[in-house]
Write an enzyme that holds these catalytic residues in place. Structure first.
Site, mmCIF file in Angstrom:
data_model
loop_
_atom_site.group_PDB
_atom_site.id
_atom_site.type_symbol
_atom_site.label_atom_id
_atom_site.label_comp_id
_atom_site.label_asym_id
_atom_site.label_seq_id
_atom_site.Cartn_x
_atom_site.Cartn_y
_atom_site.Cartn_z
ATOM 1 N N GLU A 1 -10.966 6.689 4.171
ATOM 2 C CA GLU A 1 -11.594 5.778 5.120
ATOM 3 C C GLU A 1 -10.684 4.573 5.254
ATOM 4 O O GLU A 1 -9.805 4.340 4.414
ATOM 5 C CB GLU A 1 -12.971 5.338 4.615
ATOM 6 C CG GLU A 1 -12.965 4.188 3.623
ATOM 7 C CD GLU A 1 -12.436 4.557 2.243
ATOM 8 O OE1 GLU A 1 -12.382 5.759 1.913
ATOM 9 O OE2 GLU A 1 -12.058 3.624 1.505
ATOM 10 N N SER B 1 1.845 -9.629 -1.042
ATOM 11 C CA SER B 1 1.517 -8.211 -0.856
ATOM 12 C C SER B 1 1.887 -7.628 0.496
ATOM 13 O O SER B 1 2.115 -6.429 0.605
ATOM 14 C CB SER B 1 0.029 -7.991 -1.124
ATOM 15 O OG SER B 1 -0.754 -8.864 -0.323
ATOM 16 N N LYS C 1 0.808 -1.224 0.000
ATOM 17 C CA LYS C 1 0.000 0.000 0.000
ATOM 18 C C LYS C 1 0.842 1.275 0.000
ATOM 19 O O LYS C 1 0.414 2.311 -0.495
ATOM 20 C CB LYS C 1 -0.946 0.002 1.192
ATOM 21 C CG LYS C 1 -2.100 -0.968 1.032
ATOM 22 C CD LYS C 1 -3.224 -0.660 1.998
ATOM 23 C CE LYS C 1 -4.459 -1.482 1.702
ATOM 24 N NZ LYS C 1 -4.282 -2.917 2.059
HETATM 25 C C1 LIG Z 1 -5.080 -3.997 1.585
HETATM 26 C C2 LIG Z 1 -4.315 -5.207 1.310
HETATM 27 C C3 LIG Z 1 -4.636 -6.056 0.228
HETATM 28 C C4 LIG Z 1 -5.839 -5.856 -0.653
HETATM 29 O O1 LIG Z 1 -5.819 -4.737 -1.455
HETATM 30 P P1 LIG Z 1 -5.682 -4.808 -3.046
HETATM 31 O O2 LIG Z 1 -6.049 -3.437 -3.464
HETATM 32 O O3 LIG Z 1 -6.620 -5.856 -3.534
HETATM 33 O O4 LIG Z 1 -4.273 -5.153 -3.335
HETATM 34 C C5 LIG Z 1 -3.826 -7.139 -0.024
HETATM 35 N N1 LIG Z 1 -2.757 -7.409 0.742
HETATM 36 C C6 LIG Z 1 -2.421 -6.631 1.798
HETATM 37 C C7 LIG Z 1 -1.228 -7.004 2.598
HETATM 38 C C8 LIG Z 1 -3.183 -5.507 2.119
HETATM 39 O O5 LIG Z 1 -2.848 -4.754 3.165
#
Ligand SMILES: *Cc1c(COP(=O)(O)O)cnc(C)c1O
Length: 409
Positions: free
Chosen positions: A119, A387, A97
Site C-alpha cells: 500500500e 532521508s 526507501k
Molecule cells: C517515507 C519517508 C520517511 C518516513 O519513513 P521512516 O520509515 O520513518 O523513515 C522519511 N523521509 C522520507 C524522505 C520518506 O520518503
C-alpha cells in the site's frame, strides 16, 4: 557490506520481540508466509552471493555510498554545534526507501515470487517499490486511496510509467487506512504467490528486523565517514521518525556507542498535542497491537487507529516501529523529541537557502530539531539523516507558505 553486527544479531529474539514490543499477530495463512520469509532471510543474510548482488546494485544503480556533507553555513547561522548531513536524498529516486525496497525485491525474487504488492499513502513507498520491481523484472501492484491518488497525481503517474498497476481504494475515507485493508485482503487471497513488501520498520516479524537490517547500510557508512572526517564519533544523531526506518538505519550503527545521543524526531503537526492534529506516537501513544505487531500506538476511545496529521505525509502513521518503542522504553533514545509543521517548513527553507539542498518535508523535521538543539551544544557535533529530497513538496510549500519563499536567513 554485511547486514549484521553484535547488536543486530541479538535483537530481536527468535519470535521477533524487542523487549515486550514487536512479535507477529496475524492470521495462520499469513503466519505461514512470515515463517517462510524469516527462514529464507536467515539463510541469505550472510550469503556472499546475495550480499554481493545487493552491494553491486547499491553501488552501480542506487548511487551508494551517499556522502556526508558538513552544513557550514547552516551551522554558522544557527550558532553552537556543527551540523552534518548524511545525504540519503542522493539515492536513486530521491530517498532512503530504495535501500529496503531493492533488498525486499531481491529477497522476493530469490524465493521465486513473481509479484510484489504494497500500500502507499503519498506514493513514496509505491514509487520506490515500483522502481525496484521494474529493475528486477517483478510484477507490482500498489494499493492507494482514491483521495490520495488525486492529491499525489505525479507519483501515480510515476508508478504507471514504471510499469506498476495502481489500484484505487474506494471505500470509507479513501485514504491510507482503506488502502492498507485492501492490500491486506489481496494478500490474504493469494499469499503463496505474492510478497507483501512493507515500507518501514513496522508490521509483523520479520519485517521490522529485515527493513532495519536493509537500512543499516546508512549507519555503517555514516559511522566510517564521520570518523574519517572528524576523527571521532558524532555527539548527537538525529533522524525523523514516521514508521522509523531511516532512523533505525542510522541509529543501528551507534546503539552500542553509549556516548552518542540518539533522537527520533516525531511529527508534532499543529503543536497542540490534540488527537488528530499530530502523529507523535511515542510522545502521546500507549501500548497496543496494530497492523500485526505490538508497539506504541495512537488509538481512539474505541481502540481504532486514531486520525493523525503531519505536513509530511511520510510521517503520519498512528504507530511506530517496535524497536523504536523498545529503545525509548530502555532510555537509549531521547524523550520528548519532535518538531511541528511550522518548524519543519522553516527548516525546509533554511536548508534550501543556506546550503543549496531542498529537503523532503519529512527530513525537514530532523533538520528543525538539530536547529533547535544546536545553540546549546557549542563545540559538539550533530549528524542528521537527511532521508530524502523535497522536489515532491515544492508545490505544497509555495502554495501554503508563500511568506517564506523570499525570506532571507
Ligand atoms: C517515507 C519517508 C520517511 C518516513 O519513513 P521512516 O520509515 O520513518 O523513515 C522519511 N523521509 C522520507 C524522505 C520518506 O520518503
Amino acid at each position: 557490506m554485511t547486514l549484521t553486527s553484535p547488536y543486530l544479531e541479538n535483537y530481536p529474539d527468535e519470535k521477533g520481540f524487542y523487549g515486550k514490543f514487536g512479535g507477529s499477530f496475524v492470521p495462520p495463512p499469513i503466519q505461514e508466509q512470515m515463517d517462510k520469509i524469516s527462514a529464507r532471510y536467515n539463510e541469505i543474510k550472510n550469503s556472499p552471493e546475495y550480499l554481493k548482488e545487493l552491494d553491486k546494485i547499491r553501488k552501480e544503480y542506487q548511487g551508494r555510498p551517499t556522502p556526508i556533507s558538513y552544513a557550514k553555513r547552516l551551522s554558522e547561522h544557527v550558532g553552537g554545534a556543527k551540523i552534518y548531513l548524511k545525504r540519503e536524498d542522493l539515492n536513486h529516486m530521491g530517498a532512503h526507501k530504495m535501500n529496503h525496497c531493492m533488498a525486499e525485491c531481491l529477497l522476493a525474487k530469490s524465493m521465486g515470487f513473481k509479484k510484489v504488492i504494497a500500500e502507499t499513502g503519498a506514493g513514496q513507498h509505491g514509487v520506490a517499490l515500483a522502481s525496484a520491481a521494474a529493475y528486477l523484472g517483478l510484477e507490482c501492484d500498489i494499493y492507494m486511496g482514491e483521495v490520495d491518488m488525486l492529491k499525489e497525481e505525479p507519483n501515480v503517474t510515476r508508478m504507471r510509467i514504471l510499469g506498476t498497476k495502481v489500484i484505487p481504494a474506494t471505500t470509507g475515507l479513501k485514504t491510507l487506512k482503506e488502502a492498507v485493508d485492501m492490500a491486506f485482503m489481496a494478500y490474504m487471497e493469494d499469499p503463496e504467490n505474492i510478497m507483501y513488501c512493507i515500507g518501514s520498520v513496522v508490521g509483523p516479524h520479520p519485517f521490522p528486523m529485515m527493513v532495519r537490517d536493509f537500512q543499516s547500510v546508512v549507519g555503517k557508512e555514516a559511522k566510517g565517514q564521520f570518523l574519517d572526517m572528524e576523527g571521532t564519533l558524532p555527539d548527537h544523531v538525529v533522524a525523523c521518525c514516521g514508521g522509523g526506518s531511516n532512523a533505525a538505519g542510522i541509529f543501528s550503527a551507534f546503539i552500542e556507542d553509549k556516548d552518542v545521543k540518539l533522537y527520533a524526531v516525531e511529527p508534532r503537526g499543529k503543536g497542540t498535542g490534540v488527537m488528530g492534529e499530530h502523529a507523535a506516537s511515542i510522545q502521546y501513544g500507549h501500548e497496543g497491537v496494530l497492523h500485526g505487531f505490538n508497539s506504541i500506538t495512537l488509538t481512539d476511545s474505541n481502540g481504532e487507529p486514531a486520525p493523525v496529521h503531519s505536513i509530511a505525509s511520510g510521517l503520519d502513521y498512528p504507530s511506530v516501529g517496535p524497536e523504536h518503542a523498545f529503545w525509548h522504553d530502555i532510555g537509549r533514545t531521547e524523550s520528548d523529541v519532535g518538531a511541528t509543521d511550522l518548524e519543519a517548513v522553516e527548516a525546509f527553507f533554511m536548508l534550501s537557502k543556506l546550503e543549496g539542498i531542498i529537503p523532503a518535508l519529512e527530513s525537514s523535521h530532523a533538520v528543525a530539531y538539530a536547529i533547535k538543539i544546536a545553540p546549546k551544544l557549542k563545540g559538539q557535533t550533530i549528524l542528521v539523516n537527511l532521508s530524502g529530497r523535497g522536489d515532491k513538496d515544492l508545490d505544497y510549500v509555495v502554495e501554503n507558505y508563500p511568506e517564506f519563499v523570499d525570506k532571507k536567513f
